[in-house]
Design an enzyme around this catalytic site. Structure first.
Site, PDB file in Angstrom:
ATOM      1  N   GLU A 111      62.572  24.117  20.619  1.00 42.83           N
ATOM      2  CA  GLU A 111      62.301  23.127  21.657  1.00 42.83           C
ATOM      3  C   GLU A 111      63.420  22.095  21.750  1.00 42.83           C
ATOM      4  O   GLU A 111      64.080  21.778  20.759  1.00 42.83           O
ATOM      5  CB  GLU A 111      60.965  22.431  21.370  1.00 42.83           C
ATOM      6  N   CYS A 124      67.148  15.258  22.783  1.00 45.10           N
ATOM      7  CA  CYS A 124      66.848  15.548  21.387  1.00 45.10           C
ATOM      8  C   CYS A 124      66.970  17.061  21.181  1.00 45.10           C
ATOM      9  O   CYS A 124      66.277  17.839  21.827  1.00 45.10           O
ATOM     10  CB  CYS A 124      65.435  15.042  21.097  1.00 45.10           C
ATOM     11  N   CYS A 131      62.230  24.644   9.763  1.00 47.17           N
ATOM     12  CA  CYS A 131      62.926  23.758   8.835  1.00 47.17           C
ATOM     13  C   CYS A 131      62.505  24.112   7.418  1.00 47.17           C
ATOM     14  O   CYS A 131      61.357  24.431   7.164  1.00 47.17           O
ATOM     15  CB  CYS A 131      62.571  22.301   9.132  1.00 47.17           C
ATOM     16  N   CYS A 135      58.915  18.384   4.701  1.00 50.73           N
ATOM     17  CA  CYS A 135      58.413  17.003   4.652  1.00 50.73           C
ATOM     18  C   CYS A 135      56.917  17.029   4.972  1.00 50.73           C
ATOM     19  O   CYS A 135      56.484  17.723   5.901  1.00 50.73           O
ATOM     20  CB  CYS A 135      59.167  16.114   5.639  1.00 50.73           C
ATOM     21  N   CYS A 138      55.456  16.340   8.725  1.00 47.86           N
ATOM     22  CA  CYS A 138      56.192  16.868   9.880  1.00 47.86           C
ATOM     23  C   CYS A 138      55.683  18.254  10.253  1.00 47.86           C
ATOM     24  O   CYS A 138      55.597  19.134   9.399  1.00 47.86           O
ATOM     25  CB  CYS A 138      57.685  16.941   9.544  1.00 47.86           C
ATOM     26  N   CYS A 359      58.316  12.749  18.148  1.00 46.88           N
ATOM     27  CA  CYS A 359      58.925  13.037  16.837  1.00 46.88           C
ATOM     28  C   CYS A 359      57.968  13.827  15.965  1.00 46.88           C
ATOM     29  O   CYS A 359      56.808  13.467  15.826  1.00 46.88           O
ATOM     30  CB  CYS A 359      59.192  11.747  16.065  1.00 46.88           C
TER      31      CYS A 359
END
Ligand code: SAH
Length: 384
Positions: A111, A124, A131, A135, A138, A359
């Protein structure tokens, strides 16, 4: 989905045809493009001509590049291509934020998000498929990790956004800033990210100034040092905690590069940049976890002497996260303590919530190779 202003959904492609063996010129920076032209017996200046066609004029068909000889155009068609990602979904939020779900050649999806503000338009961009850093707060991390994006795949996000925004023909819909804050940890895809950043900054491509391109990292210390050595640009560091015990839990890469090392790396980075630069720190506000006045005071002590722009990010919840967003009161109290210490602090506005573009909400649709979080990796877009 009711408050989504506009939703343009293209049919899922039955078959995407990709040329094989042809080199994708979209992912070559100036040096790479010059090497390419030299290798086919052409002069170096062709590099800037072709970059201009591709990135500034949006031309992907070599036959339209009319300052190249017919012979060169034919040769380019035989050896090279300009190939973009496929737009699988294109959504515009009520607040003007626009998000694209983009299909990669291997069937994964990533995205990219455009965020308009009064004085700027920020794109962004994602750097990896998923990933690996995990974290705890997230949702990209929850999806696991598949692979790095190539330079072409990173730049294609900019190319597509620039040209699709231009088609809107509306004022204020232009990319003035790029932040590598989408899916992935950019510094774990170092070479492709640096090459992409060079293209973003090239006057013959997107011409963004070094203060308008930001790479965000969870704190991969050796890569921060390498970055500082080779390029002048903005760095954002996802801090989120002020002591190692809590940071180990929220940002597990902290176990490898604890706060003391991270802070030293920030100082070294600043020393290598010109005098006006500062580091953006991101701090996600988690209710009852890291949002208390003592955390704010700890933060002030931790960042002493580092030129700082502090970004407080309200936590964007997602299913199964186990965290809650801090109350407005807690955020204001926290911000005021930072302000009083003289730290420049902004509370980031949550944008594009209605289209899951905020975010930590970017999830794409990936095949998780790490199998870390299989139960979370279910596709969110019913496209099969
Ligand atoms: N891996 C890089 C790039 C991701 S940037 C990094 O960690 O910096 C995305 C930013 O959004 C990071 O600061 C990340 O910690 C933050 N973020 C992740 N999940 C979030 C969530 N659910 N709510 C608010 N911010 C989040």
């Amino acid at each position: 989905m009711s408050d989504v202003q506009q939703q343009i959904e293209s049919n899922p492609p039955l078959q995407v045809v990709f040329q094989s063996n042809a080199i994708n010129l979209l992912g070559l920076d100036r040096a790479g493009m010059e090497d390419f032209f030299t290798s086919i017996g052409e002069k170096k200046f062709r590099a800037s001509q072709v970059m201009k066609w591709i990135h500034q004029l949006g031309v992907t068909d070599f036959q339209e590049m009319n300052n190249l000889s017919k012979d060169l155009r034919t040769r380019l068609s035989e050896t090279a291509c300009v190939e973009n990602l496929k737009v699988a979904q294109d959504q515009i939020s009520t607040d003007g934020t626009r998000k694209w779900l983009l299909q990669l050649m291997d069937g994964n999806f990533i995205e990219a998000v455009f965020i308009p503000e009064d004085d700027r338009g920020t794109l962004c961009v994602s750097s990896q498929v998923g990933c690996a850093l995990d974290c705890s707060f997230c949702s990209t991390g929850r999806q696991g990790f598949n692979r790095n994006l190539t330079t072409s795949e990173i730049i294609s996000q900019v190319w597509l956004a620039a040209h699709l925004l231009e088609e809107e023909k509306k004022p204020g819909r232009k990319i003035t800033n790029v932040v590598m804050m989408g899916m992935g940890e950019p510094l774990l895809n170092f070479d492709n990210v640096v090459r992409a950043v060079r293209i973003m900054m090239d006057d013959f491509a997107y011409g963004l100034s070094k203060r308008r391109v930001t790479v965000s990292t969870a704190g991969v210390v050796p890569a921060m040092d390498r970055l500082g050595d080779i390029i002048d640009m903005r760095l954002a560091v996802s801090l989120h905690a002020t002591n190692d015990e809590l940071r180990d839990e929220l940002v597990p890469v902290n176990k490898k590069y604890p706060l003391k090392e991270l802070m030293a790396a920030c100082r070294r980075f600043i020393d290598k940049q010109n005098a006006r630069s500062r580091i953006t720190f991101e701090y996600v506000m988690l209710d009852g976890i890291n949002d208390q006045p003592e955390h704010a005071r700890e933060l002030v002590r931790l960042l002493k002497g580092i030129p700082t722009l502090m970004n407080l990010i309200p936590f964007n919840p997602f299913e199964g996260s186990g965290y809650r967003t801090s109350s407005k009161r807690a955020v204001v109290r926290f911000r005021d303590i930072l302000h009083q210490s003289g730290m420049t602090t902004v509370v980031r506005k949550t944008r594009g919530e209605d289209i899951d573009a905020a975010c930590g909400q970017l999830a794409g649709k990936i095949e998780d190779k790490s199998r870390r979080h299989r139960r979370f990796a279910e596709p969110r877009f019913g496209m099969e």
